[in-house]
Write a protein that holds these residues in place. Structure first.
Motif, short mmCIF file in Angstrom:
data_model
loop_
_atom_site.label_atom_id
_atom_site.label_comp_id
_atom_site.label_asym_id
_atom_site.label_seq_id
_atom_site.Cartn_x
_atom_site.Cartn_y
_atom_site.Cartn_z
N ASN A 290 78.27 56.15 4.53
CA ASN A 290 78.11 56.74 3.19
C ASN A 290 77.59 55.51 2.28
O ASN A 290 77.95 55.59 1.06
N THR B 10 71.42 60.52 2.25
CA THR B 10 72.68 59.78 2.51
C THR B 10 73.60 60.77 3.00
O THR B 10 73.48 62.22 2.57
N ALA C 295 76.42 61.27 1.47
CA ALA C 295 76.92 61.62 0.05
C ALA C 295 75.92 62.73 -0.68
O ALA C 295 76.33 63.58 -1.48
#
Length: 353
Positions: free
Chosen positions: A186, A341, A343
């Motif tokens: 992350n 990503t 996230a």
């Protein structure tokens, strides 16, 4: 403001002890890559001149190393894996420092409890290089904050495969020269910004539905004695269950963390921007040596029916330089591949990723 520019490359071949074996004065082709969670490669084509031909004839796989510079800055190095000598040219292929770990095995038994994945990766790398180190360093950007719970047995499995297994559950790694970089999946630090003007040939926004999973089950063995799960029925996609065994996982907590990591990477449907067939403009506000997989680029594009404006992770880089011909000048091409990503995978399923 720094820009990508139009780079010129140089190369040198050295012995594993660092001594020079042969320069590569007349390069007609150069290609080098960086990749996330795997071994990258490079390739050069040399036109021998003077005594260079004799020296290039002494190049040997695994004994010698290829080093590449771009505008005087080191950008790639690693062991030579293959050489072809033909009339008027020598072609050389190499892998980065991680290639050695695909030729190493664990050298002792070890059982990790709830160790961080980065700590486990550091051990795998140190153990892999311990009997014979060609020269490497490890850079830890940050801990993965994912519990390990892994067991490794002496002489069982390739170390490179064990490292790739870790990368599927919360860890990222890449090689930059002789340096192996470890970082959490992350990690979202950006190294530049790209827009449609920086990619004048256009790009491809792709959605990989084969990777989708709304519920993940990770087992440490086929009997289910070690088991972890994450997710369930999704309001948007419904229920899509995925099962995987990772026999190095030894605890339920580690299996649960592995399942959560896989869920983050597969829900919603992973979207990536593929610019592998597109050359980044020399005026783009990025520095090529800083395009390291695991770091991010801020991407804004409106030219396809799937507009995107968000921070995306670099997962691959390809740089080539062609020496050209008598009538056509050579040119450099810089191509980067980016993906959402972990996230960013939590944002809206409609519109931008």
């Amino acid at each position: 403001m720094a820009v990508a520019g139009c780079g010129t490359h140089a190369a040198l071949i050295t012995d594993r002890d660092g001594a020079s074996v042969s320069p590569a004065h007349t390069l007609t082709e150069v290609e080098w890559h960086r990749v996330l969670d795997d071994t990258s490669t490079a390739r050069i084509v040399v036109m021998p001149d003077g005594d260079c031909c004799e020296r290039l004839g002494e190049v040997r796989s695994w004994r010698h190393f290829l080093h590449i510079w771009r505008d005087g800055a080191p950008v790639w190095s690693g062991p030579i894996l293959q050489v072809e000598w033909s009339l008027g040219q020598v072609e050389i292929w190499a892998g980065d420092i991680l290639a050695f770990l695909d030729r190493r095995v664990p050298h002792q038994d070890i059982n990790f409890g709830d160790a961080d994945l980065v700590d486990i990766a550091e051990w795998l790398i140190a153990d892999g290089f311990a009997p014979d180190d060609p020269g490497h360093t490890v850079q830890v950007v940050d801990k993965a904050r994912v519990r390990g719970g892994r067991r490794y047995t002496r002489n069982i499995g390739q170390t490179g495969d064990h490292l790739r297994d870790l990368a599927e559950t919360g860890l990222d790694y890449t090689a930059v020269g002789s340096r192996i970089v470890l970082l959490p999946e992350n990690h979202t630090v950006t190294v530049g910004r790209l827009s449609d003007a920086d990619m004048p040939e256009g790009l491809v926004v792709a959605e990989d539905g084969t990777a989708l999973g709304t519920r993940w089950i990770v087992a440490g063995d086929e009997d289910g004695d070690v088991l972890g799960e994450a997710g369930g029925r999704d309001d948007y996609y419904g229920l899509l269950e995925r099962y995987v065994e990772q026999t190095t996982i030894t605890t339920d907590a580690a299996a649960a963390d592995a399942a959560k990591s896989r869920l983050r990477g597969s829900l919603p449907v992973p979207v990536f921007i593929d610019t592998q067939a597109v050359t980044i403009s020399p005026d783009a506000a990025v520095e090529v040596p800083l395009l390291v997989p695991g770091w991010c680029l801020d991407i804004t594009t409106q030219v396809t029916c799937r507009p995107i404006s968000q921070r995306l992770k670099i997962v691959g880089l390809k740089v080539t330089e062609d020496g050209g011909t008598e009538s056509t000048p050579g040119s450099e091409s810089v191509q980067v591949q980016v993906a959402a990503t972990g996230a960013d995978n939590a944002v809206s399923r409609l519109g931008a990723v």
